[in-house]
Design a protein around this motif. Sequence first.
Motif, short mmCIF file in Angstrom:
data_model
loop_
_atom_site.label_atom_id
_atom_site.label_comp_id
_atom_site.label_asym_id
_atom_site.label_seq_id
_atom_site.Cartn_x
_atom_site.Cartn_y
_atom_site.Cartn_z
N ALA A 240 0.81 -1.04 0.42
CA ALA A 240 -0.44 -0.11 0.07
C ALA A 240 0.40 1.62 0.01
CB ALA A 240 -1.17 0.22 1.07
N GLU A 241 2.25 1.06 0.52
CA GLU A 241 2.72 2.26 0.78
C GLU A 241 3.75 2.79 -0.50
OE1 GLU A 241 6.68 2.97 3.56
OE2 GLU A 241 4.80 2.38 4.64
N GLN A 242 4.08 1.69 -1.12
CA GLN A 242 4.72 1.53 -2.10
C GLN A 242 3.95 2.41 -3.15
OE1 GLN A 242 5.79 -2.18 -4.42
NE2 GLN A 242 6.74 -1.08 -5.94
N SER A 243 2.78 1.38 -3.74
CA SER A 243 1.66 1.54 -4.52
C SER A 243 2.26 3.43 -5.05
CB SER A 243 0.76 0.92 -4.89
OG SER A 243 -0.27 1.47 -3.17
N LEU A 244 1.75 4.05 -3.55
CA LEU A 244 1.54 5.20 -3.54
C LEU A 244 2.39 5.80 -4.51
CD1 LEU A 244 -0.34 6.27 -0.33
CD2 LEU A 244 -1.56 5.51 -2.66
N SER A 245 3.58 5.31 -4.27
CA SER A 245 4.84 6.38 -4.60
C SER A 245 5.29 6.65 -6.08
CB SER A 245 6.22 5.18 -4.42
OG SER A 245 6.67 4.46 -4.72
N PHE A 246 4.13 5.39 -6.33
CA PHE A 246 4.39 5.47 -8.46
C PHE A 246 3.64 6.09 -9.00
CE2 PHE A 246 3.99 0.99 -7.84
CZ PHE A 246 2.62 0.90 -7.97
N LEU A 247 2.61 6.84 -8.64
CA LEU A 247 1.30 7.70 -9.09
C LEU A 247 1.73 8.49 -9.86
CD1 LEU A 247 -0.74 6.37 -6.43
CD2 LEU A 247 -0.73 4.79 -8.84
N SER A 248 3.13 9.55 -9.99
CA SER A 248 3.07 11.27 -9.39
C SER A 248 2.73 11.10 -11.09
CB SER A 248 4.49 10.79 -9.51
OG SER A 248 5.14 10.63 -10.02
N ASP A 249 2.64 10.37 -11.81
CA ASP A 249 2.07 10.46 -13.14
C ASP A 249 0.86 9.99 -13.93
OD1 ASP A 249 4.42 12.06 -13.78
OD2 ASP A 249 6.07 9.87 -14.38
N ALA A 250 0.23 9.40 -12.89
CA ALA A 250 -0.75 8.70 -13.11
C ALA A 250 -2.13 10.14 -13.47
CB ALA A 250 -1.38 8.10 -12.42
N GLU A 251 -2.97 10.23 -14.02
CA GLU A 251 -3.72 10.47 -14.78
C GLU A 251 -5.10 9.41 -14.12
OE1 GLU A 251 -3.99 13.06 -18.95
OE2 GLU A 251 -1.89 12.53 -18.78
N ILE A 252 -5.08 8.75 -14.79
CA ILE A 252 -6.21 7.58 -14.34
C ILE A 252 -5.31 6.33 -13.88
CG2 ILE A 252 -7.95 6.35 -15.22
CD1 ILE A 252 -8.85 8.33 -17.42
N VAL A 253 -6.42 5.96 -12.61
CA VAL A 253 -5.92 4.87 -11.58
C VAL A 253 -7.08 4.01 -11.79
CG1 VAL A 253 -5.13 3.34 -9.23
CG2 VAL A 253 -4.14 5.69 -10.58
N VAL A 254 -7.08 2.61 -12.21
CA VAL A 254 -8.56 1.71 -12.32
C VAL A 254 -7.89 0.56 -11.31
CG1 VAL A 254 -9.12 -0.09 -14.09
CG2 VAL A 254 -8.14 2.10 -15.24
N ILE A 255 -8.88 0.28 -10.21
CA ILE A 255 -8.62 -0.39 -9.33
C ILE A 255 -9.92 -1.78 -9.83
CG2 ILE A 255 -8.70 -0.80 -7.22
CD1 ILE A 255 -8.10 2.20 -6.19
N SER A 256 -8.83 -2.64 -10.21
CA SER A 256 -10.52 -3.98 -10.68
C SER A 256 -9.83 -5.23 -10.02
CB SER A 256 -9.93 -3.79 -12.17
OG SER A 256 -10.75 -2.65 -12.67
N GLY A 257 -11.40 -6.14 -9.88
CA GLY A 257 -11.65 -7.93 -8.97
C GLY A 257 -11.45 -7.31 -7.97
N SER A 258 -11.34 -8.75 -7.34
CA SER A 258 -11.36 -9.02 -5.84
C SER A 258 -10.33 -8.99 -4.75
CB SER A 258 -12.30 -10.49 -6.09
OG SER A 258 -11.17 -11.63 -6.56
N LEU A 259 -10.93 -9.16 -3.71
CA LEU A 259 -9.45 -8.79 -3.40
C LEU A 259 -9.19 -10.10 -2.71
CD1 LEU A 259 -10.42 -5.80 -0.39
CD2 LEU A 259 -9.43 -6.28 -2.81
N PRO A 260 -7.58 -10.56 -2.60
CA PRO A 260 -7.21 -11.73 -1.77
C PRO A 260 -7.49 -11.66 -0.38
CG PRO A 260 -5.53 -10.44 -3.15
CD PRO A 260 -6.74 -9.26 -3.09
N LYS A 261 -7.59 -12.84 -0.32
CA LYS A 261 -7.90 -12.87 1.60
C LYS A 261 -6.96 -12.58 1.75
CE LYS A 261 -7.74 -17.51 0.89
NZ LYS A 261 -7.23 -18.57 0.67
N GLY A 262 -7.29 -11.92 3.39
CA GLY A 262 -6.22 -11.45 4.01
C GLY A 262 -6.09 -10.10 4.55
#
Length: 311
Positions: free
Chosen positions: A122-144
């Motif tokens: 979760a922390e690392q994923s925020l570090s590579f969004l600086s140029d993102a204009e659209i973020v797509v979050i899709s699908g189910s969640l793994p257990k845990g």
Amino acid sequence: MSHRIVTFTLNPAYDLIGYCQNIELGDVNLVSTNDFLPAGKGINVAKVLCDLEHKVTASGFLGDLNREAFSHLFSQLGIEDKFSAIAGRTRINVKLTEESGSVTDLNFSGFTVDNNQWQSFAEQSLSFLSDAEIVVISGSLPKGIDLTAFSNWIAKIKTICPKVIFDSSRDALAAGLKAKPWLIKPNDKELEMLVGYSLSSIDEIKKAAFDLVSRGIENVIVSLGSKGALWVSKQEAWIAKPPKCKVTSTVGAGDTMVAGIVHGLLSNYSIKQTLIFACAVSALSVSQAGVGISDKTKLNEMIEQIEIIAG
Ligand SMILES: Nc1ncnc2c1ncn2[C@@H]1O[C@H](COP(=O)(O)OP(=O)(O)O)[C@@H](O)[C@H]1O
Ligand SMILES: O=P(O)(O)OC[C@H]1O[C@](O)(COP(=O)(O)O)[C@@H](O)[C@@H]1O
């Protein structure tokens, strides 16, 4: 650094696609194997966007024991690979088409992500969004993965990239909505599950979508299978209808629609034009077995055949 589009698939899958004339529950069924493909919702979205000539960064979790076909797909399509490794295997989902055309999906649960793995992702994923204009979050969640932590993660992403497109189901969909994503694309069944009652007409579906808009989701697109899709925002509502299509496989139709939406938005199309494009690209996808767009001429012909009406 990342590309303009970032897709997250937290629970990817290999899709084992087969044909069984007529499934008999509780009996032995003979199945012919049609394909075995690296997939999962955000990865399918990325694949279609690459065919539409976009550069995409893809992230999420992948099991380290059967990663090869995913790595191969990413390098083949030039997708920037930001996946975190989980010890074990990425799940296999089974998709069976019958002679009648009906498709049965067996979506398995897959690996477990523990709290430490989640926190560092979760922390690392925020570090590579600086140029993102659209973020797509899709699908189910793994257990845990804790649902509140998931919702908080989406809220943090929104502070960096406000245009979050969210496409999920069941508990994950309900949890994600708490972060008020910018756009959601439930199908009619997912919308019913979300509101908790059955929606038997387009007017009821429209009303449920408007309720979500009034609760702070700026754009609600309800996909309606062969009946097309409805886009509701505060300002406007549109219904797009595809022509009658020959169906080979509907697996990935929803993901293809999400990719079409992203393409329209990044091409500065109007909402109406974006819906027409998304409906066309997804309708075209059902006539083929795998996910992706290979024939641009057919796509242009399909765009011409989409009926669009103000909702
Ligand atoms: N049988 C079909 N004929 C034409 N278009 C279809 C068909 N099934 C799906 N589509 C297109 O794909 C889109 C997404 O399909 P749908 O089944 O609603 O999504 P999901 O895969 O998320 O359940 C639809 O809105 C429509 O544009
Ligand atoms: O993450 P979930 O909800 O289990 O769904 C995963 C499945 O959905 C798919 O992405 C297909 O989705 P759509 O048919 O809704 O486009 C498959 O590739 C994959 O097996």
